[in-house]
Design a protein around this motif. Sequence first.
Motif, PDB file in Angstrom:
ATOM      1  N   GLY A   1      62.091  16.409 -42.670  1.00 38.36           N
ATOM      2  CA  GLY A   1      63.190  16.148 -42.955  1.00 38.36           C
ATOM      3  C   GLY A   1      63.315  17.920 -42.789  1.00 38.36           C
ATOM      4  O   GLY A   1      64.010  19.256 -43.938  1.00 38.36           O
ATOM      5  N   TRP A   2      62.070  18.947 -42.459  1.00 35.31           N
ATOM      6  CA  TRP A   2      62.134  20.172 -42.270  1.00 35.31           C
ATOM      7  C   TRP A   2      63.438  20.841 -41.234  1.00 35.31           C
ATOM      8  O   TRP A   2      63.787  21.821 -41.291  1.00 35.31           O
ATOM      9  CB  TRP A   2      61.244  20.697 -41.837  1.00 35.31           C
ATOM     10  CG  TRP A   2      60.343  20.255 -43.200  1.00 35.31           C
ATOM     11  CD1 TRP A   2      59.106  19.631 -43.318  1.00 35.31           C
ATOM     12  CD2 TRP A   2      60.137  21.103 -44.337  1.00 35.31           C
ATOM     13  NE1 TRP A   2      58.799  20.121 -44.690  1.00 35.31           N
ATOM     14  CE2 TRP A   2      59.077  20.545 -45.104  1.00 35.31           C
ATOM     15  CE3 TRP A   2      61.067  22.282 -45.418  1.00 35.31           C
ATOM     16  CZ2 TRP A   2      58.985  20.904 -46.958  1.00 35.31           C
ATOM     17  CZ3 TRP A   2      61.061  22.673 -46.286  1.00 35.31           C
ATOM     18  CH2 TRP A   2      59.793  22.156 -47.003  1.00 35.31           C
ATOM     19  N   GLY A   3      63.599  20.318 -40.347  1.00 33.43           N
ATOM     20  CA  GLY A   3      64.836  20.319 -39.505  1.00 33.43           C
ATOM     21  C   GLY A   3      64.155  22.244 -38.198  1.00 33.43           C
ATOM     22  O   GLY A   3      65.128  22.645 -38.248  1.00 33.43           O
ATOM     23  N   VAL A   4      63.608  22.487 -37.431  1.00 31.71           N
ATOM     24  CA  VAL A   4      63.195  23.521 -37.721  1.00 31.71           C
ATOM     25  C   VAL A   4      62.850  23.646 -35.787  1.00 31.71           C
ATOM     26  O   VAL A   4      62.075  23.582 -35.079  1.00 31.71           O
ATOM     27  CB  VAL A   4      61.600  23.618 -37.902  1.00 31.71           C
ATOM     28  CG1 VAL A   4      61.158  23.620 -39.464  1.00 31.71           C
ATOM     29  CG2 VAL A   4      60.425  22.812 -37.970  1.00 31.71           C
ATOM     30  N   GLU A   5      63.349  22.291 -35.341  1.00 33.00           N
ATOM     31  CA  GLU A   5      63.815  22.205 -34.156  1.00 33.00           C
ATOM     32  C   GLU A   5      64.482  23.530 -33.614  1.00 33.00           C
ATOM     33  O   GLU A   5      64.636  23.083 -31.828  1.00 33.00           O
ATOM     34  CB  GLU A   5      64.266  20.404 -34.084  1.00 33.00           C
ATOM     35  CG  GLU A   5      65.702  20.377 -33.973  1.00 33.00           C
ATOM     36  CD  GLU A   5      65.846  20.365 -35.318  1.00 33.00           C
ATOM     37  OE1 GLU A   5      67.524  20.290 -35.494  1.00 33.00           O
ATOM     38  OE2 GLU A   5      64.654  20.205 -35.893  1.00 33.00           O
ATOM     39  N   SER A   6      65.099  24.029 -33.903  1.00 33.54           N
ATOM     40  CA  SER A   6      66.328  24.705 -33.159  1.00 33.54           C
ATOM     41  C   SER A   6      65.749  26.029 -34.446  1.00 33.54           C
ATOM     42  O   SER A   6      65.920  26.262 -35.280  1.00 33.54           O
ATOM     43  CB  SER A   6      67.342  24.687 -32.856  1.00 33.54           C
ATOM     44  OG  SER A   6      68.005  24.382 -33.790  1.00 33.54           O
TER      45      SER A   6
ATOM     46  N   ASN B   1      62.872  25.760 -29.375  1.00 32.95           N
ATOM     47  CA  ASN B   1      63.500  24.910 -29.521  1.00 32.95           C
ATOM     48  C   ASN B   1      62.829  23.813 -28.547  1.00 32.95           C
ATOM     49  O   ASN B   1      61.916  23.685 -27.734  1.00 32.95           O
ATOM     50  CB  ASN B   1      65.269  25.011 -28.999  1.00 32.95           C
ATOM     51  CG  ASN B   1      65.526  26.099 -28.613  1.00 32.95           C
ATOM     52  OD1 ASN B   1      65.533  26.935 -30.342  1.00 32.95           O
ATOM     53  ND2 ASN B   1      67.094  27.022 -28.701  1.00 32.95           N
ATOM     54  N   TRP B   2      63.684  22.561 -29.717  1.00 34.45           N
ATOM     55  CA  TRP B   2      62.458  21.217 -28.991  1.00 34.45           C
ATOM     56  C   TRP B   2      64.022  19.971 -29.385  1.00 34.45           C
ATOM     57  O   TRP B   2      64.796  20.258 -30.661  1.00 34.45           O
ATOM     58  CB  TRP B   2      61.680  20.867 -30.477  1.00 34.45           C
ATOM     59  CG  TRP B   2      60.967  19.753 -29.707  1.00 34.45           C
ATOM     60  CD1 TRP B   2      61.375  18.719 -31.163  1.00 34.45           C
ATOM     61  CD2 TRP B   2      60.234  18.740 -28.891  1.00 34.45           C
ATOM     62  NE1 TRP B   2      61.440  17.270 -30.262  1.00 34.45           N
ATOM     63  CE2 TRP B   2      60.254  17.297 -29.197  1.00 34.45           C
ATOM     64  CE3 TRP B   2      60.024  19.078 -27.753  1.00 34.45           C
ATOM     65  CZ2 TRP B   2      59.383  16.353 -28.557  1.00 34.45           C
ATOM     66  CZ3 TRP B   2      58.701  18.479 -27.063  1.00 34.45           C
ATOM     67  CH2 TRP B   2      58.930  16.778 -26.865  1.00 34.45           C
TER      68      TRP B   2
ATOM     69  N   ALA C   1      53.575  19.200 -34.376  1.00 34.25           N
ATOM     70  CA  ALA C   1      53.984  20.088 -35.995  1.00 34.25           C
ATOM     71  C   ALA C   1      55.352  19.933 -35.715  1.00 34.25           C
ATOM     72  O   ALA C   1      55.981  19.918 -36.749  1.00 34.25           O
ATOM     73  CB  ALA C   1      53.465  21.257 -35.185  1.00 34.25           C
ATOM     74  N   ILE C   2      56.385  20.341 -34.474  1.00 37.11           N
ATOM     75  CA  ILE C   2      57.705  20.119 -34.432  1.00 37.11           C
ATOM     76  C   ILE C   2      58.252  19.148 -35.214  1.00 37.11           C
ATOM     77  O   ILE C   2      59.179  18.190 -35.727  1.00 37.11           O
ATOM     78  CB  ILE C   2      58.218  20.649 -33.761  1.00 37.11           C
ATOM     79  CG1 ILE C   2      58.241  22.289 -33.781  1.00 37.11           C
ATOM     80  CG2 ILE C   2      59.860  20.631 -33.357  1.00 37.11           C
ATOM     81  CD1 ILE C   2      58.353  23.091 -32.082  1.00 37.11           C
TER      82      ILE C   2
ATOM     83  N   TYR D   1      52.910  27.940 -39.464  1.00 43.14           N
ATOM     84  CA  TYR D   1      53.803  28.399 -40.298  1.00 43.14           C
ATOM     85  C   TYR D   1      55.317  28.529 -39.786  1.00 43.14           C
ATOM     86  O   TYR D   1      55.459  28.257 -38.065  1.00 43.14           O
ATOM     87  CB  TYR D   1      53.730  29.738 -41.415  1.00 43.14           C
ATOM     88  CG  TYR D   1      54.342  30.236 -42.219  1.00 43.14           C
ATOM     89  CD1 TYR D   1      54.182  29.498 -43.461  1.00 43.14           C
ATOM     90  CD2 TYR D   1      56.519  30.589 -42.024  1.00 43.14           C
ATOM     91  CE1 TYR D   1      54.999  29.550 -45.034  1.00 43.14           C
ATOM     92  CE2 TYR D   1      56.276  30.580 -43.328  1.00 43.14           C
ATOM     93  CZ  TYR D   1      56.351  29.991 -44.148  1.00 43.14           C
ATOM     94  OH  TYR D   1      57.256  30.225 -45.767  1.00 43.14           O
ATOM     95  N   PHE D   2      56.213  27.966 -40.411  1.00 44.25           N
ATOM     96  CA  PHE D   2      57.637  28.038 -39.485  1.00 44.25           C
ATOM     97  C   PHE D   2      57.688  28.841 -40.547  1.00 44.25           C
ATOM     98  O   PHE D   2      58.269  29.470 -41.212  1.00 44.25           O
ATOM     99  CB  PHE D   2      57.907  26.916 -39.236  1.00 44.25           C
ATOM    100  CG  PHE D   2      58.225  25.898 -39.829  1.00 44.25           C
ATOM    101  CD1 PHE D   2      59.323  25.797 -40.857  1.00 44.25           C
ATOM    102  CD2 PHE D   2      56.870  24.899 -40.554  1.00 44.25           C
ATOM    103  CE1 PHE D   2      59.853  25.431 -42.083  1.00 44.25           C
ATOM    104  CE2 PHE D   2      57.070  23.895 -41.153  1.00 44.25           C
ATOM    105  CZ  PHE D   2      58.120  24.351 -42.503  1.00 44.25           C
TER     106      PHE D   2
END
Length: 337
Positions: free
Chosen positions: A277-282, A242-243, A269-270, A207-208
């Motif tokens: 389109g979730w934009g979880v890279e940072s 971050n990725w 997952a990232i 989960y993020f």
Amino acid sequence: MAVLNQFQQYSQGENTVTNNVLLMLSNLYEINPKYYEEYIRGLTEDADRYEVIPSFLQQVNNRGNGIIDGHIQVRASKIIIETKLHGLEWIDKLLKYSDSFDENEFKLLFHLSSKKYSQQQIAEINDRLKENKLIGNINFHSLTYQDLVDQLKELANNYQFEHYLQRLNEHFESYCLGMALMPKSNHVLRAMACGQSFDLNVKYKFYFDLASRGYSDFNYLGIYKWKSVRYIGKVENMIVANWDETNGLEILEQKFELTNDQRERLINAIKESDENGWGVESEHRFFLLKDFEETDFGKTTPGGIFRVRYFNLEDYIGKVPKKMKEIAEMLKSKSWK
């Protein structure tokens, strides 16, 4: 040197705790009546009936006898709170407080403690409240201090620009923790609402969430959708990272040393989350889960949850088994409101 806190922390009597809960609510109203209204609605999961903000209307039908030019209305409401530190009030005594309600008002009766009534007791209370037909419908809610903290935290997350709200949230949680008002358990389930990310959460057992959002301690994480906790797993690791394709995975925080398998799963997952389109890279925190099992721990009342809900599994299944598959199976026969 102790950090100053607006809540008095050197006495734990019920009167002092009640005073501090009312102080929190009055401060919240003073910051913004809209926040206070959202807070009460969140606690009760009532979408629209509780109102404290006036409605301003024009050209209103006068019940079939002409048109009113201007119409300003504040609906009458009353909240009665019975506070206990860790126990439960006798039901007969609790029901007496309903005599203070008036017929033509929206009525909320809160029992506040570190412990909740059982589902059977709540059903009994609601049935007996319905017997007083002269007063009308009374909405009863068995609340914990954890519920108050969680809902205030959610409100603060939604209005991060509001400095006074952030401070109120921090101070009230610190007060409840310092006074040991929140339950201490090794079996706390944090249920998180999932929308379109549900399939990804299940696929990668993770989960993020925004890294800026705080959280209370918990041991299990549940994936909630369609009015039920659909999957549950033990928290294997919590990582803020971050990725990007150039620099790879940059670990900012981690509860435990990241294993190679966890690293690979998190990167995949990232990547797939970003493709969707979730934009979880940072600026995100990732909860990696193990012993991931399907369940069906359903909500019986209307409406969804406000992002997060905490449960002490001991309140629902008694002695909690060690195996997650057994926990998941036991929860299928349980429900919550």
